[in-house]
Design a protein around this motif. Structure first.
Motif, PDB file in Angstrom:
ATOM      1  N   ALA A  11       9.948 -17.326  50.658  1.00  0.00           N
ATOM      2  CA  ALA A  11       8.708 -16.547  50.574  1.00  0.00           C
ATOM      3  C   ALA A  11       8.983 -15.070  50.845  1.00  0.00           C
ATOM      4  O   ALA A  11       8.443 -14.192  50.167  1.00  0.00           O
ATOM      5  N   ALA A  12       9.820 -14.772  51.822  1.00  0.00           N
ATOM      6  CA  ALA A  12      10.158 -13.381  52.137  1.00  0.00           C
ATOM      7  C   ALA A  12      10.878 -12.719  50.970  1.00  0.00           C
ATOM      8  O   ALA A  12      10.597 -11.575  50.616  1.00  0.00           O
ATOM      9  N   LEU A  13      11.806 -13.430  50.354  1.00  0.00           N
ATOM     10  CA  LEU A  13      12.513 -12.888  49.197  1.00  0.00           C
ATOM     11  C   LEU A  13      11.563 -12.635  48.034  1.00  0.00           C
ATOM     12  O   LEU A  13      11.641 -11.622  47.357  1.00  0.00           O
ATOM     13  N   PHE A  14      10.644 -13.550  47.816  1.00  0.00           N
ATOM     14  CA  PHE A  14       9.684 -13.413  46.727  1.00  0.00           C
ATOM     15  C   PHE A  14       8.740 -12.237  46.958  1.00  0.00           C
ATOM     16  O   PHE A  14       8.460 -11.457  46.064  1.00  0.00           O
ATOM     17  N   LEU A  15       8.257 -12.084  48.156  1.00  0.00           N
ATOM     18  CA  LEU A  15       7.282 -11.039  48.457  1.00  0.00           C
ATOM     19  C   LEU A  15       7.889  -9.642  48.493  1.00  0.00           C
ATOM     20  O   LEU A  15       7.199  -8.658  48.260  1.00  0.00           O
ATOM     21  N   THR A  16       9.174  -9.521  48.795  1.00  0.00           N
ATOM     22  CA  THR A  16       9.792  -8.202  48.835  1.00  0.00           C
ATOM     23  C   THR A  16      10.149  -7.700  47.438  1.00  0.00           C
ATOM     24  O   THR A  16      10.421  -6.525  47.256  1.00  0.00           O
ATOM     25  N   CYS A  18      12.262  -7.655  43.697  1.00  0.00           N
ATOM     26  CA  CYS A  18      13.675  -7.510  43.397  1.00  0.00           C
ATOM     27  C   CYS A  18      13.885  -6.210  42.641  1.00  0.00           C
ATOM     28  O   CYS A  18      13.007  -5.745  41.933  1.00  0.00           O
ATOM     29  N   ALA A  19      15.046  -5.631  42.817  1.00  0.00           N
ATOM     30  CA  ALA A  19      15.387  -4.412  42.090  1.00  0.00           C
ATOM     31  C   ALA A  19      15.757  -4.818  40.669  1.00  0.00           C
ATOM     32  O   ALA A  19      16.767  -5.467  40.440  1.00  0.00           O
ATOM     33  N   THR A  20      14.904  -4.473  39.737  1.00  0.00           N
ATOM     34  CA  THR A  20      15.087  -4.845  38.347  1.00  0.00           C
ATOM     35  C   THR A  20      15.544  -3.628  37.552  1.00  0.00           C
ATOM     36  O   THR A  20      14.855  -2.612  37.550  1.00  0.00           O
ATOM     37  N   PRO A  21      16.689  -3.719  36.878  1.00  0.00           N
ATOM     38  CA  PRO A  21      17.120  -2.580  36.057  1.00  0.00           C
ATOM     39  C   PRO A  21      16.114  -2.307  34.951  1.00  0.00           C
ATOM     40  O   PRO A  21      15.678  -3.221  34.265  1.00  0.00           O
ATOM     41  N   LYS A  22      15.718  -1.062  34.811  1.00  0.00           N
ATOM     42  CA  LYS A  22      14.749  -0.653  33.790  1.00  0.00           C
ATOM     43  C   LYS A  22      15.338   0.466  32.951  1.00  0.00           C
ATOM     44  O   LYS A  22      16.078   1.303  33.448  1.00  0.00           O
ATOM     45  N   GLN A  23      14.990   0.478  31.676  1.00  0.00           N
ATOM     46  CA  GLN A  23      15.458   1.500  30.745  1.00  0.00           C
ATOM     47  C   GLN A  23      14.288   2.411  30.376  1.00  0.00           C
ATOM     48  O   GLN A  23      13.198   1.927  30.056  1.00  0.00           O
ATOM     49  N   TRP A  24      14.524   3.716  30.432  1.00  0.00           N
ATOM     50  CA  TRP A  24      13.522   4.682  29.992  1.00  0.00           C
ATOM     51  C   TRP A  24      13.406   4.603  28.484  1.00  0.00           C
ATOM     52  O   TRP A  24      14.402   4.463  27.783  1.00  0.00           O
ATOM     53  N   GLU A  25      12.179   4.712  27.965  1.00  0.00           N
ATOM     54  CA  GLU A  25      11.935   4.753  26.530  1.00  0.00           C
ATOM     55  C   GLU A  25      11.039   5.946  26.231  1.00  0.00           C
ATOM     56  O   GLU A  25      10.130   6.247  27.000  1.00  0.00           O
ATOM     57  N   ALA A  26      11.287   6.612  25.111  1.00  0.00           N
ATOM     58  CA  ALA A  26      10.418   7.706  24.690  1.00  0.00           C
ATOM     59  C   ALA A  26       9.083   7.099  24.273  1.00  0.00           C
ATOM     60  O   ALA A  26       9.032   6.234  23.402  1.00  0.00           O
ATOM     61  N   GLN A  44       4.100  -6.765  39.077  1.00  0.00           N
ATOM     62  CA  GLN A  44       3.549  -6.750  40.427  1.00  0.00           C
ATOM     63  C   GLN A  44       4.610  -6.759  41.532  1.00  0.00           C
ATOM     64  O   GLN A  44       4.512  -6.009  42.488  1.00  0.00           O
ATOM     65  N   PHE A  45       5.610  -7.592  41.415  1.00  0.00           N
ATOM     66  CA  PHE A  45       6.599  -7.715  42.480  1.00  0.00           C
ATOM     67  C   PHE A  45       7.931  -7.059  42.133  1.00  0.00           C
ATOM     68  O   PHE A  45       8.918  -7.268  42.827  1.00  0.00           O
ATOM     69  N   GLU A  46       7.972  -6.273  41.082  1.00  0.00           N
ATOM     70  CA  GLU A  46       9.210  -5.621  40.683  1.00  0.00           C
ATOM     71  C   GLU A  46       9.402  -4.288  41.402  1.00  0.00           C
ATOM     72  O   GLU A  46       8.443  -3.583  41.684  1.00  0.00           O
ATOM     73  N   SER A  47      10.633  -3.987  41.657  1.00  0.00           N
ATOM     74  CA  SER A  47      11.033  -2.682  42.172  1.00  0.00           C
ATOM     75  C   SER A  47      12.032  -2.136  41.165  1.00  0.00           C
ATOM     76  O   SER A  47      13.168  -2.583  41.103  1.00  0.00           O
ATOM     77  N   GLY A  48      11.584  -1.208  40.328  1.00  0.00           N
ATOM     78  CA  GLY A  48      12.405  -0.725  39.221  1.00  0.00           C
ATOM     79  C   GLY A  48      13.599   0.085  39.672  1.00  0.00           C
ATOM     80  O   GLY A  48      13.524   0.879  40.610  1.00  0.00           O
ATOM     81  N   GLN A  49      14.702  -0.124  39.011  1.00  0.00           N
ATOM     82  CA  GLN A  49      15.926   0.626  39.260  1.00  0.00           C
ATOM     83  C   GLN A  49      16.283   1.321  37.948  1.00  0.00           C
ATOM     84  O   GLN A  49      16.558   0.659  36.947  1.00  0.00           O
TER      85      GLN A  49
END
Length: 102
Positions: A11-16, A18-26, A44-49
């Motif tokens: 539950a703690a892992l789910f609620l915090t 995850c750092a998800t790699p994201k790509q910038w797009e024009a 909702q639960f993503e932390s973009g990298q």
């Protein structure tokens, strides 16, 4: 006890999130004004990298197709909630503006 501990850990892992790699797009801008907007989406639960260099490369490529020499970052990132849930944002768009260089 082991089951409770395992459940709490998951539950703690789910609620915090995850750092998800994201790509910038024009995603927008104006050729006449020499402005390029780049964006990416977060759930909702993503932390973009992201990689700032990749965003600059996307903006520079767009500026060059418009006849400019390059691009430079302007201002700070803007976060816009696209889908609001009952208590928090479910989907967010992060946008960064770049100014094309003559």
């Amino acid at each position: 006890m082991k089951t409770t501990l395992a459940t709490l850990t998951l539950a703690a892992l789910f609620l915090t999130g995850c750092a998800t790699p994201k790509q910038w797009e024009a995603t927008g801008g104006s050729k006449n004004d020499g402005v390029v907007q780049t964006s990416y989406e977060l759930g909702q639960f993503e932390s973009g990298q992201t990689d700032a260099g990749q965003g600059l490369a996307v903006a520079t490529a767009r500026c060059k197709t418009w006849g400019y020499k390059g691009a430079e970052i302007t201002g700070s990132e803007k976060n816009i909630c696209r889908t609001m849930g009952q208590y928090n944002c479910l989907q967010t768009t992060i946008t960064q503006d770049y100014l094309c260089q003559k």
